[in-house]
Design a protein around this motif. Structure first.
Motif, short mmCIF file in Angstrom:
data_model
loop_
_atom_site.label_atom_id
_atom_site.label_comp_id
_atom_site.label_asym_id
_atom_site.label_seq_id
_atom_site.Cartn_x
_atom_site.Cartn_y
_atom_site.Cartn_z
N GLY A 115 -7.90 -0.78 -10.16
CA GLY A 115 -7.38 0.22 -10.36
C GLY A 115 -7.43 1.36 -9.23
O GLY A 115 -8.52 1.06 -8.49
N GLU A 116 -6.78 2.26 -9.03
CA GLU A 116 -6.76 3.08 -7.86
C GLU A 116 -8.20 4.21 -7.77
O GLU A 116 -8.63 4.42 -6.43
CB GLU A 116 -5.50 3.91 -7.74
N ALA A 117 -8.66 4.08 -8.93
CA ALA A 117 -10.00 4.88 -8.75
C ALA A 117 -10.86 3.91 -8.12
O ALA A 117 -12.27 4.72 -7.49
CB ALA A 117 -10.39 5.18 -10.24
N ASN A 118 -10.78 2.92 -7.87
CA ASN A 118 -11.63 1.80 -7.00
C ASN A 118 -11.07 0.98 -6.10
O ASN A 118 -11.81 0.39 -5.72
CB ASN A 118 -12.13 0.91 -8.29
N MET A 119 -10.22 2.01 -5.41
CA MET A 119 -9.35 1.08 -4.28
C MET A 119 -9.18 2.19 -3.16
O MET A 119 -9.59 3.35 -3.26
CB MET A 119 -8.04 0.81 -4.81
N SER A 120 -9.16 1.83 -1.98
CA SER A 120 -9.18 2.53 -0.85
C SER A 120 -7.57 2.75 -0.32
O SER A 120 -7.45 3.40 0.47
CB SER A 120 -9.97 1.91 0.30
N HIS A 121 -6.73 1.98 -1.17
CA HIS A 121 -5.13 2.28 -0.97
C HIS A 121 -4.69 2.48 -2.17
O HIS A 121 -4.99 1.90 -3.21
CB HIS A 121 -4.54 1.07 -0.15
N THR A 122 -3.64 3.29 -2.52
CA THR A 122 -2.85 3.18 -3.82
C THR A 122 -1.94 1.94 -3.70
O THR A 122 -1.75 1.28 -2.64
CB THR A 122 -1.96 4.41 -3.73
N PHE A 123 -1.60 1.58 -5.01
CA PHE A 123 -0.85 0.51 -5.27
C PHE A 123 0.34 0.68 -4.53
O PHE A 123 1.16 0.02 -3.77
CB PHE A 123 -0.52 0.37 -6.72
N ALA A 124 1.06 2.05 -4.46
CA ALA A 124 2.49 2.11 -3.80
C ALA A 124 2.28 1.97 -2.45
O ALA A 124 3.34 1.41 -1.84
CB ALA A 124 2.88 3.69 -4.12
N ASN A 125 1.14 2.44 -1.60
CA ASN A 125 1.17 2.21 -0.26
C ASN A 125 1.08 0.67 -0.07
O ASN A 125 1.70 0.31 1.00
CB ASN A 125 -0.16 2.94 0.17
N LEU A 126 0.23 0.01 -0.88
CA LEU A 126 0.03 -1.52 -0.37
C LEU A 126 1.58 -2.21 -0.69
O LEU A 126 2.01 -3.01 -0.01
CB LEU A 126 -1.04 -2.24 -1.38
N LEU A 139 -3.75 -9.06 -1.47
CA LEU A 139 -3.93 -8.01 -0.64
C LEU A 139 -5.37 -7.59 -1.20
O LEU A 139 -5.50 -6.95 -2.43
CB LEU A 139 -2.81 -7.07 -1.17
N THR A 140 -6.16 -7.59 -0.20
CA THR A 140 -7.58 -7.26 -0.74
C THR A 140 -8.18 -5.60 -0.74
O THR A 140 -7.13 -4.88 0.21
CB THR A 140 -8.69 -7.96 0.22
N TYR A 141 -9.01 -5.29 -1.22
CA TYR A 141 -9.17 -3.56 -1.18
C TYR A 141 -10.87 -3.69 -1.22
O TYR A 141 -11.29 -4.64 -1.45
CB TYR A 141 -8.76 -2.94 -2.42
N ARG A 142 -11.36 -2.39 -0.55
CA ARG A 142 -12.69 -2.26 -0.73
C ARG A 142 -13.12 -1.54 -2.02
O ARG A 142 -12.39 -0.40 -1.98
CB ARG A 142 -12.98 -1.47 0.56
N PRO A 143 -13.80 -1.79 -2.88
CA PRO A 143 -13.97 -1.19 -4.21
C PRO A 143 -14.33 0.25 -4.17
O PRO A 143 -14.23 0.98 -4.92
CB PRO A 143 -14.94 -2.38 -5.05
N VAL A 144 -15.15 0.64 -2.97
CA VAL A 144 -15.84 2.03 -2.96
C VAL A 144 -15.32 2.76 -1.83
O VAL A 144 -15.69 2.09 -0.83
CB VAL A 144 -17.49 1.90 -3.10
N CYS A 145 -14.78 3.69 -1.81
CA CYS A 145 -14.25 4.32 -0.51
C CYS A 145 -14.01 5.68 -1.04
O CYS A 145 -13.16 5.98 -1.87
CB CYS A 145 -13.06 3.66 -0.18
N ALA A 146 -14.17 6.56 0.11
CA ALA A 146 -14.05 8.02 -0.38
C ALA A 146 -12.69 8.45 -0.11
O ALA A 146 -12.15 9.38 -0.73
CB ALA A 146 -14.92 8.90 0.68
N THR A 147 -11.96 7.92 0.43
CA THR A 147 -10.41 8.22 0.94
C THR A 147 -9.56 7.34 0.13
O THR A 147 -9.71 6.00 0.33
CB THR A 147 -10.35 8.25 2.28
N LEU A 148 -8.46 7.72 -0.55
CA LEU A 148 -7.45 6.85 -1.00
C LEU A 148 -6.40 6.98 -0.36
O LEU A 148 -5.58 8.33 -0.20
CB LEU A 148 -7.10 7.38 -2.52
N PHE A 149 -5.78 5.83 0.30
CA PHE A 149 -4.90 6.33 1.57
C PHE A 149 -3.45 6.15 0.89
O PHE A 149 -2.82 5.44 0.14
CB PHE A 149 -4.73 5.20 2.62
N ASP A 150 -2.57 7.36 0.86
CA ASP A 150 -1.31 7.56 0.62
C ASP A 150 -0.80 8.78 1.00
O ASP A 150 -1.44 10.03 1.47
CB ASP A 150 -1.43 7.47 -1.17
N ALA A 151 0.49 9.06 1.02
CA ALA A 151 1.02 10.30 1.41
C ALA A 151 2.06 10.79 0.45
O ALA A 151 3.27 10.62 0.44
CB ALA A 151 1.91 10.18 2.71
N PRO A 152 1.69 11.18 -0.96
CA PRO A 152 2.31 11.31 -2.04
C PRO A 152 3.12 12.34 -1.92
O PRO A 152 4.44 12.67 -2.44
CB PRO A 152 1.47 11.45 -3.25
#
Length: 233
Positions: free
Chosen positions: A154-165, A17-30
């Motif tokens: 890690g989630e600080a460097n990802m555009s999705h949370t682990f939980a969302n993926l 599951l790939t990720y983009r390492p720099v992104c302003a939005t971390l997708f999740d609905a916690p």
């Protein structure tokens, strides 16, 4: 937990599951019961448990491959309970071995380039992953470092949370077969191939990250050409 290698008959899914390492939005609905949006770029099947290579063993590139390169990534390790519930054991360093030359020919070949062996470990960090993971990736040739670079995860460097993926994988019932083990590799932005390195048989991949124990080491091997004959029953 050291030197964990999952039995081939139980390791059903190795996914990348790939990720983009720099992104302003971390997708999740916690704050709600609704999941965040699915990842819209890439998700590829790596193979079943026969493709999992033990730490220290050779990652073997098929004879028809145009490249055999490392991809330093974090991997989530999961087991499916008797009632079909996924449980995360923890996270480990992994090498999502791939064929980057084939990948560059045509985007539609990207899935083909991922059907390669992979390795993870030799230790699993139990529990949640740190938000900011810092690691290194290097290639050793003839006893000397040929190439080395840091990588992040890690989630600080990802555009999705682990939980969302995780949700967007395990929402499919076929991935929740009781007793199955899943290994998810969460992507990277650090490749020796991007710096013009061409690997060769005998090179040693070394990948490590702070807080994840011993580094993962695998030499590169090239398989002999096979003659494949399809017979009629």
């Amino acid at each position: 937990m050291r030197d964990l290698f999952l039995p081939q008959h139980r390791c059903r899914q190795i996914q990348r599951l790939t990720y983009r390492p720099v992104c302003a939005t971390l997708f999740d609905a916690p704050q709600t019961s609704r999941p965040g949006p699915t990842h819209q770029w890439c998700r590829f099947y790596k193979g079943n448990g026969t493709q999992a290579v033990a730490p220290g063993a050779a990652l073997t590139s098929p004879s028809f491959a145009l490249d055999g390169g490392e991809e330093p990534e974090m991997a989530g390790i999961y087991v499916i309970a008797a009632d079909g519930s996924p449980f995360r054991i923890g996270f480990a360093v992994s090498n999502e071995f791939s064929d980057h030359v084939t990948e560059r020919i045509n985007y539609l070949y990207l899935a083909h380039s991922k059907l390669r062996q992979a390795s993870f470990g030799p230790e699993i960090r139990i529990g949640a992953a740190p938000d900011d993971i810092r690691g290194f990736s290097r290639i050793v040739r003839d006893g000397a470092v040929l190439w080395e670079k840091p990588f992040v995860s890690g989630e600080a460097n990802m555009s999705h949370t682990f939980a969302n993926l995780e949700y967007h994988h395990f929402k499919y019932g076929l991935f929740r077969a009781p007793g199955d083990v899943h290994v998810h590799m969460f992507g990277t932005a650090t490749l020796s191939f991007g710096d013009g390195i061409r690997t060769q048989a005998g090179d040693v991949f070394e990948i490590g990250a702070e807080g994840f124990g011993l580094p993962l080491r695998n030499p590169l091997a090239i398989a002999e050409e096979e003659e494949i004959e399809i017979r009629q029953l």
